[in-house]
Write a protein that holds these residues in place. Structure first.
Motif, PDB file in Angstrom:
ATOM      1  N   ASP A 270      -4.015   2.496  -5.313  1.00  0.00           N
ATOM      2  CA  ASP A 270      -4.456   2.660  -3.923  1.00  0.00           C
ATOM      3  C   ASP A 270      -5.523   3.749  -3.809  1.00  0.00           C
ATOM      4  O   ASP A 270      -5.908   4.393  -4.782  1.00  0.00           O
ATOM      5  CB  ASP A 270      -3.239   2.989  -3.039  1.00  0.00           C
ATOM      6  CG  ASP A 270      -3.395   2.442  -1.623  1.00  0.00           C
ATOM      7  OD1 ASP A 270      -4.542   2.142  -1.224  1.00  0.00           O
ATOM      8  OD2 ASP A 270      -2.381   2.327  -0.922  1.00  0.00           O
TER       9      ASP A 270
ATOM     10  N   PHE B  12      -0.926  11.397  10.191  1.00  0.00           N
ATOM     11  CA  PHE B  12      -0.320  12.522   9.467  1.00  0.00           C
ATOM     12  C   PHE B  12      -1.205  12.979   8.314  1.00  0.00           C
ATOM     13  O   PHE B  12      -1.192  14.144   7.928  1.00  0.00           O
ATOM     14  CB  PHE B  12       1.101  12.164   8.987  1.00  0.00           C
ATOM     15  CG  PHE B  12       1.166  11.402   7.696  1.00  0.00           C
ATOM     16  CD1 PHE B  12       1.070  10.025   7.677  1.00  0.00           C
ATOM     17  CD2 PHE B  12       1.321  12.063   6.484  1.00  0.00           C
ATOM     18  CE1 PHE B  12       1.137   9.310   6.490  1.00  0.00           C
ATOM     19  CE2 PHE B  12       1.390  11.370   5.290  1.00  0.00           C
ATOM     20  CZ  PHE B  12       1.298   9.982   5.292  1.00  0.00           C
TER      21      PHE B  12
ATOM     22  N   THR C 181       0.850  -1.188   0.000  1.00  0.00           N
ATOM     23  CA  THR C 181       0.000   0.000   0.000  1.00  0.00           C
ATOM     24  C   THR C 181       0.891   1.246   0.000  1.00  0.00           C
ATOM     25  O   THR C 181       2.106   1.148   0.198  1.00  0.00           O
ATOM     26  CB  THR C 181      -0.903   0.063   1.246  1.00  0.00           C
ATOM     27  OG1 THR C 181      -0.085   0.331   2.383  1.00  0.00           O
ATOM     28  CG2 THR C 181      -1.661  -1.248   1.451  1.00  0.00           C
ATOM     29  N   THR C 182       0.253   2.369  -0.204  1.00  0.00           N
ATOM     30  CA  THR C 182       1.009   3.622  -0.187  1.00  0.00           C
ATOM     31  C   THR C 182       1.707   3.818   1.156  1.00  0.00           C
ATOM     32  O   THR C 182       2.849   4.276   1.221  1.00  0.00           O
ATOM     33  CB  THR C 182       0.058   4.802  -0.459  1.00  0.00           C
ATOM     34  OG1 THR C 182      -0.557   4.594  -1.735  1.00  0.00           O
ATOM     35  CG2 THR C 182       0.797   6.126  -0.466  1.00  0.00           C
ATOM     36  N   LEU C 183       1.035   3.456   2.220  1.00  0.00           N
ATOM     37  CA  LEU C 183       1.623   3.663   3.555  1.00  0.00           C
ATOM     38  C   LEU C 183       2.772   2.693   3.816  1.00  0.00           C
ATOM     39  O   LEU C 183       3.774   3.060   4.436  1.00  0.00           O
ATOM     40  CB  LEU C 183       0.540   3.540   4.629  1.00  0.00           C
ATOM     41  CG  LEU C 183      -0.539   4.641   4.586  1.00  0.00           C
ATOM     42  CD1 LEU C 183      -1.631   4.386   5.617  1.00  0.00           C
ATOM     43  CD2 LEU C 183       0.068   6.016   4.789  1.00  0.00           C
TER      44      LEU C 183
ATOM     45  N   VAL D 148      -5.136   7.979   0.746  1.00  0.00           N
ATOM     46  CA  VAL D 148      -3.742   7.866   1.191  1.00  0.00           C
ATOM     47  C   VAL D 148      -2.801   8.602   0.236  1.00  0.00           C
ATOM     48  O   VAL D 148      -1.583   8.491   0.376  1.00  0.00           O
ATOM     49  CB  VAL D 148      -3.274   6.401   1.366  1.00  0.00           C
ATOM     50  CG1 VAL D 148      -3.905   5.780   2.588  1.00  0.00           C
ATOM     51  CG2 VAL D 148      -3.581   5.583   0.135  1.00  0.00           C
TER      52      VAL D 148
ATOM     53  N   GLN E 195       4.643   1.449   1.406  1.00  0.00           N
ATOM     54  CA  GLN E 195       5.708   1.928   0.526  1.00  0.00           C
ATOM     55  C   GLN E 195       6.443   3.096   1.188  1.00  0.00           C
ATOM     56  O   GLN E 195       7.658   3.198   1.144  1.00  0.00           O
ATOM     57  CB  GLN E 195       5.125   2.405  -0.809  1.00  0.00           C
ATOM     58  CG  GLN E 195       6.188   2.874  -1.812  1.00  0.00           C
ATOM     59  CD  GLN E 195       5.581   3.639  -2.989  1.00  0.00           C
ATOM     60  OE1 GLN E 195       4.795   4.573  -2.818  1.00  0.00           O
ATOM     61  NE2 GLN E 195       5.930   3.235  -4.190  1.00  0.00           N
TER      62      GLN E 195
ATOM     63  N   LEU F 293       1.441   2.979  -7.771  1.00  0.00           N
ATOM     64  CA  LEU F 293       0.827   2.640  -6.486  1.00  0.00           C
ATOM     65  C   LEU F 293      -0.271   3.649  -6.129  1.00  0.00           C
ATOM     66  O   LEU F 293      -1.305   3.285  -5.562  1.00  0.00           O
ATOM     67  CB  LEU F 293       1.888   2.586  -5.385  1.00  0.00           C
ATOM     68  CG  LEU F 293       1.436   1.952  -4.065  1.00  0.00           C
ATOM     69  CD1 LEU F 293       0.774   0.598  -4.298  1.00  0.00           C
ATOM     70  CD2 LEU F 293       2.591   1.812  -3.100  1.00  0.00           C
ATOM     71  N   ALA F 294      -0.042   4.902  -6.503  1.00  0.00           N
ATOM     72  CA  ALA F 294      -1.089   5.912  -6.262  1.00  0.00           C
ATOM     73  C   ALA F 294      -2.358   5.549  -7.030  1.00  0.00           C
ATOM     74  O   ALA F 294      -3.475   5.709  -6.522  1.00  0.00           O
ATOM     75  CB  ALA F 294      -0.601   7.302  -6.680  1.00  0.00           C
TER      76      ALA F 294
END
Lengths: 65, 413
Positions: free
Chosen positions: B310, B52, A42-44, B314, A46, B306-307
């Motif tokens: 996902d 965050f 996932t982005t997190l 995020v 990564q 990935l963007a």
């Protein structure tokens, strides 16, 4: 005060955008990971594993230099 | 009068500005909807992502308020200088770049190689110059730059919604062509911090900002006899009234935008950007209707791939943009001016300009690694050479855009 818009239009547009965001999220690896599915990138994850910054400006990511 | 461009003239009569004698009531419905939107989306981000990102969402909302109440548009400021030789907006932008440099460069100078934090540094080449030129041209037709388009959409400007839609279309097309453009001559990113050190880079940046501010100020003085004291003017109706209902003195907006960008850097590891999300949203739409985006090289690179796969919740840029939209909506509601810029008929040629301007800006932003925020503001704050080159190339494009505006029934007054 004179309004220049129709209230129902504002609500419908925001609901449509909100619905699209939620639909996109439910279809994502982040949501599946939150639901307990493992082994997903996932982005997190990564973000946690990356060793060099990759700015979201659209330029190709540079290798660590 | 165009229904759009005037929303972007910093400090001038516009949909975002207030006047000392014009006490408006807040629009309770819009304020309620904006606050509910902020709370609901903020709660969803908190539940599903990371702390965050919630903070980034809040920072985005503050940036949206600052852009709206400060009426801080790059497009109008550039045009006011070119057409009327009024430099207040441009000097505010230079003050913003100087303050951001003071905040960013010492931070970025301490970053170790391989760290997860970096400035907005990008390659310098044909792609950057052509893209920034196109962006400068398009923003005068579209009626706003990246941030201007987003905050006026949040404030309910119908014409700018059209600009945003075609901004997204242009961004997606730009992602498809970017690898080809990057094959053209260019060189690797150049960081002034790397070449001159922290204090050398900071000195050069501040000297450039001061020299440009002096130059544009001297041109204003030559044409008008004196310089309008706009950047450091104080509130005209009392602190709280100006704070909540606008209009903010430009200096307030400068301080909030610079510190907000620093907050984005510290929270996300990258400076503030806007337009990557536009390409992402367009690509997600195409993917949803069955287009295989992996056939395009850009969408196979690590970060974009990935963007795309996902959630937008995020994606740092998307989350900040969502906050900005709702923040601008809240500010417009507090000012009692939501959707006001859309009153009256919009000429068809103005709508055509919105379509063309949006398309050209979107395409240009991808080629140039961002817009006035991601490339100009964040790039220069990061002491990256590409930020200054972006500024020069976009300025030339903007000069032509100002000339083209009358053909599209857009006033330069």
């Amino acid at each position: 005060m004179q309004r220049h818009y129709k209230r129902w239009r504002v609500i419908v547009i925001l609901l449509l955008i909100g619905g699209a965001v939620v639909a996109d999220h439910i279809d994502s690896p982040t949501f599946r990971m939150n639901m307990g599915e493992g082994g997903l990138e996932t982005t997190l994850t990564q973000r946690q594993s990356q060793t060099s910054a990759c700015a979201p400006c659209g330029a190709p990511c540079r290798p660590e230099d | 009068m165009s229904a759009s461009a005037e929303t972007l003239q910093p400090g001038a009569s516009n949909g975002a500005s207030g006047h000392s004698s014009d006490e408006r009531r807040a629009d309770g419905f819009i304020v309620t909807v904006a606050v509910l939107g902020l709370l609901l989306l903020g709660a969803l981000i908190a539940l599903e992502t990371a702390p965050f990102l919630v903070t980034l969402f809040a920072v985005g909302a503050v940036l949206g308020v600052a852009l709206y109440h400060g009426a801080f548009g790059f497009t109008g400021g550039w045009r006011a200088f070119v057409v009327h030789k009024r430099s207040g907006g441009l000097r505010a932008q230079l003050a913003l770049l100087a303050l951001a440099s003071v905040l960013f460069i010492p931070v970025l100078g301490t970053v170790e190689p391989g760290s997860a934090m970096s400035g907005a540094v990008a390659p310098v080449g044909v792609s950057l110059v052509v893209g920034a030129f196109l962006f400068g041209f398009g923003m005068q037709l579209g009626g706003g730059c990246g941030s201007g388009t987003l905050f006026t959409v949040g404030a309910g400007n119908i014409r700018m919604v059209l600009t945003l839609v075609f901004f997204i279309v242009g961004s997606v097309i730009g992602t498809m062509h970017l690898p080809w453009w990057l094959e053209l001559p260019g060189m690797n990113p150049v960081s002034l911090i790397g070449g001159l050190g922290v204090w050398g880079a900071l000195a050069v940046q501040l000297a450039l900002c001061a020299a440009l501010a002096w130059w544009v100020g001297s041109i204003e003085r030559r044409h008008h006899g004196r310089i309008q004291q706009r950047v450091f003017a104080g509130p005209d109706r009392g602190f709280l009234s100006n704070l909540f209902k606008g209009q903010w003195p430009l200096f307030w907006a400068v301080v909030v935008l610079a510190t907000g960008n620093l907050a984005v850097l510290l929270l996300s590891g990258h400076p503030w950007g806007i337009t990557f999300a536009f390409g992402l949203w367009g690509a997600k739409f195409l993917q949803a209707v069955g287009v295989d985006m992996s056939q395009f090289e850009f969408w196979t690179w690590d970060y974009p791939a990935l963007a795309l796969a996902d959630s937008v919740l995020v994606n740092v840029t998307s989350v900040t943009n969502f906050g900005l939209l709702l923040g601008a909506m809240l500010a417009a509601g507090l000012a009692g001016r939501y959707n006001q810029a859309s009153s009256g008929r919009i000429p068809p040629r103005s709508l055509l300009a919105a379509v063309l301007g949006g398309l050209i800006m979107g395409y240009g932003a991808r080629l140039a690694f961002g817009c006035n925020i991601g490339a100009l503001f964040s790039g220069i704050a990061s002491a990256s050479l590409h930020g200054w080159i972006w500024f020069a190339a976009a300025w030339v494009g903007s000069l032509l855009g100002v000339q083209a505006r009358p053909w599209f029934s857009l006033s330069n007054n």
